[in-house]
Write a protein that holds these residues in place. Structure first.
Motif, short mmCIF file in Angstrom:
data_model
loop_
_atom_site.label_atom_id
_atom_site.label_comp_id
_atom_site.label_asym_id
_atom_site.label_seq_id
_atom_site.Cartn_x
_atom_site.Cartn_y
_atom_site.Cartn_z
N UNK A 97 0.82 -1.21 0.00
CA UNK A 97 0.00 0.00 0.00
C UNK A 97 0.85 1.26 0.00
N UNK A 98 0.28 2.31 -0.55
CA UNK A 98 0.79 3.67 -0.41
C UNK A 98 -0.44 4.54 -0.16
N UNK A 99 -0.21 5.73 0.37
CA UNK A 99 -1.32 6.63 0.64
C UNK A 99 -1.29 7.80 -0.33
N UNK A 100 -2.44 8.14 -0.87
CA UNK A 100 -2.59 9.24 -1.79
C UNK A 100 -3.45 10.30 -1.12
N UNK A 101 -2.86 11.45 -0.84
CA UNK A 101 -3.58 12.54 -0.19
C UNK A 101 -4.15 13.48 -1.24
N UNK A 102 -5.41 13.84 -1.09
CA UNK A 102 -6.06 14.77 -2.00
C UNK A 102 -5.85 16.18 -1.45
N UNK A 103 -4.92 16.91 -2.04
CA UNK A 103 -4.62 18.28 -1.60
C UNK A 103 -5.66 19.23 -2.19
N UNK A 104 -5.89 19.10 -3.49
CA UNK A 104 -6.92 19.86 -4.21
C UNK A 104 -7.49 18.93 -5.27
N UNK A 105 -8.77 18.52 -5.14
CA UNK A 105 -9.35 17.54 -6.07
C UNK A 105 -9.12 17.90 -7.54
N UNK A 106 -8.80 16.89 -8.33
CA UNK A 106 -8.57 17.01 -9.77
C UNK A 106 -7.39 17.91 -10.13
N UNK A 107 -6.53 18.22 -9.15
CA UNK A 107 -5.42 19.12 -9.44
C UNK A 107 -4.11 18.73 -8.73
N UNK A 108 -4.16 18.54 -7.40
CA UNK A 108 -2.93 18.29 -6.64
C UNK A 108 -3.12 17.17 -5.63
N UNK A 109 -2.13 16.27 -5.62
CA UNK A 109 -2.17 15.09 -4.74
C UNK A 109 -0.80 14.90 -4.12
N UNK A 110 -0.77 14.18 -3.02
CA UNK A 110 0.49 13.83 -2.37
C UNK A 110 0.59 12.33 -2.23
N UNK A 111 1.80 11.81 -2.32
CA UNK A 111 2.02 10.37 -2.21
C UNK A 111 2.96 10.13 -1.04
N UNK A 112 2.60 9.17 -0.17
CA UNK A 112 3.44 8.88 0.99
C UNK A 112 3.28 7.43 1.41
N UNK A 113 4.21 6.99 2.24
CA UNK A 113 4.16 5.64 2.78
C UNK A 113 3.16 5.59 3.93
N UNK A 114 2.50 4.46 4.14
CA UNK A 114 1.63 4.31 5.30
C UNK A 114 2.42 4.55 6.59
N UNK A 115 1.82 5.26 7.51
CA UNK A 115 2.47 5.54 8.78
C UNK A 115 3.31 6.80 8.77
N UNK A 116 3.58 7.35 7.60
CA UNK A 116 4.35 8.59 7.48
C UNK A 116 3.39 9.77 7.39
N UNK A 117 3.84 10.92 7.89
CA UNK A 117 3.06 12.15 7.77
C UNK A 117 3.76 13.05 6.77
N UNK A 118 2.99 13.84 6.05
CA UNK A 118 3.55 14.79 5.09
C UNK A 118 2.90 16.14 5.31
N UNK A 119 3.64 17.18 4.96
CA UNK A 119 3.10 18.54 5.00
C UNK A 119 3.21 19.09 3.59
N UNK A 120 2.10 19.63 3.09
CA UNK A 120 2.03 20.12 1.72
C UNK A 120 1.78 21.62 1.70
N UNK A 121 2.21 22.26 0.61
CA UNK A 121 1.82 23.64 0.39
C UNK A 121 0.37 23.63 -0.06
N UNK A 122 -0.42 24.48 0.54
CA UNK A 122 -1.83 24.56 0.17
C UNK A 122 -1.92 25.24 -1.19
N UNK A 123 -2.55 24.58 -2.16
CA UNK A 123 -2.69 25.12 -3.51
C UNK A 123 -4.15 25.10 -3.91
#
Length: 140
Positions: A97-123
């Motif tokens: 598994x990997x985790x896909x974060x929806x930062x902005x639908x249909x535009x920006x996503x983040x990819x990370x390992x399960x159990x990891x936290x990420x911080x994204x620039x808000x777009x």
């Protein structure tokens, strides 16, 4: 610039799977109807923004097989593939598994390992007319 954590309730997180893509490569299989098929989106991996084309077909569900420096490279599948590099570095196995974060639908996503936290620039997704102008400039 505003930043948002993957743990923020405003960020939807989808579980995706690592799959085989050809003989030696891997791809990320996405949940059905989660991303716009054929579109190029922003994909943040380890704090760096890349561009990925959402692929799919009759036999395959939606997936991403590459992350590139520019939207044009993502459309063509040319240049260094940062997704393959990341999958090798984090040693995610096929079926994992990997985790896909929806930062902005249909535009920006983040990819990370399960159990990891990420911080994204808000777009925010650009105005549709501005996006069309940008696509026309890229194509010329």
């Amino acid at each position: 610039m505003d930043r948002i954590s993957s743990e923020n309730p405003a960020v939807e997180t989808l579980r995706a799977r690592v799959a085989r893509h050809g003989a030696r490569r891997k791809r990320i299989d996405l949940p059905e109807d989660s991303l716009p098929d054929g579109e190029v989106v922003r994909l943040v991996i380890d704090g760096t923004t890349y561009h990925a084309r959402i692929e799919g077909g009759f036999a395959d569900g939606p997936h991403v097989s590459g992350a590139y420096e520019t939207p044009e490279m993502a459309r063509e599948g040319s240049g260094p593939n940062r997704l393959q590099t990341w999958l090798e570095e984090v040693e995610r196995p096929v079926g994992g598994s990997v985790l896909l974060d929806v930062i902005e639908p249909d535009f920006a996503y983040g990819l990370r390992e399960p159990g990891e936290e990420a911080v994204y620039e808000a777009v925010e997704k650009p105005n549709e007319s501005l996006a069309e102008i940008a696509r026309n400039l890229e194509d010329s």
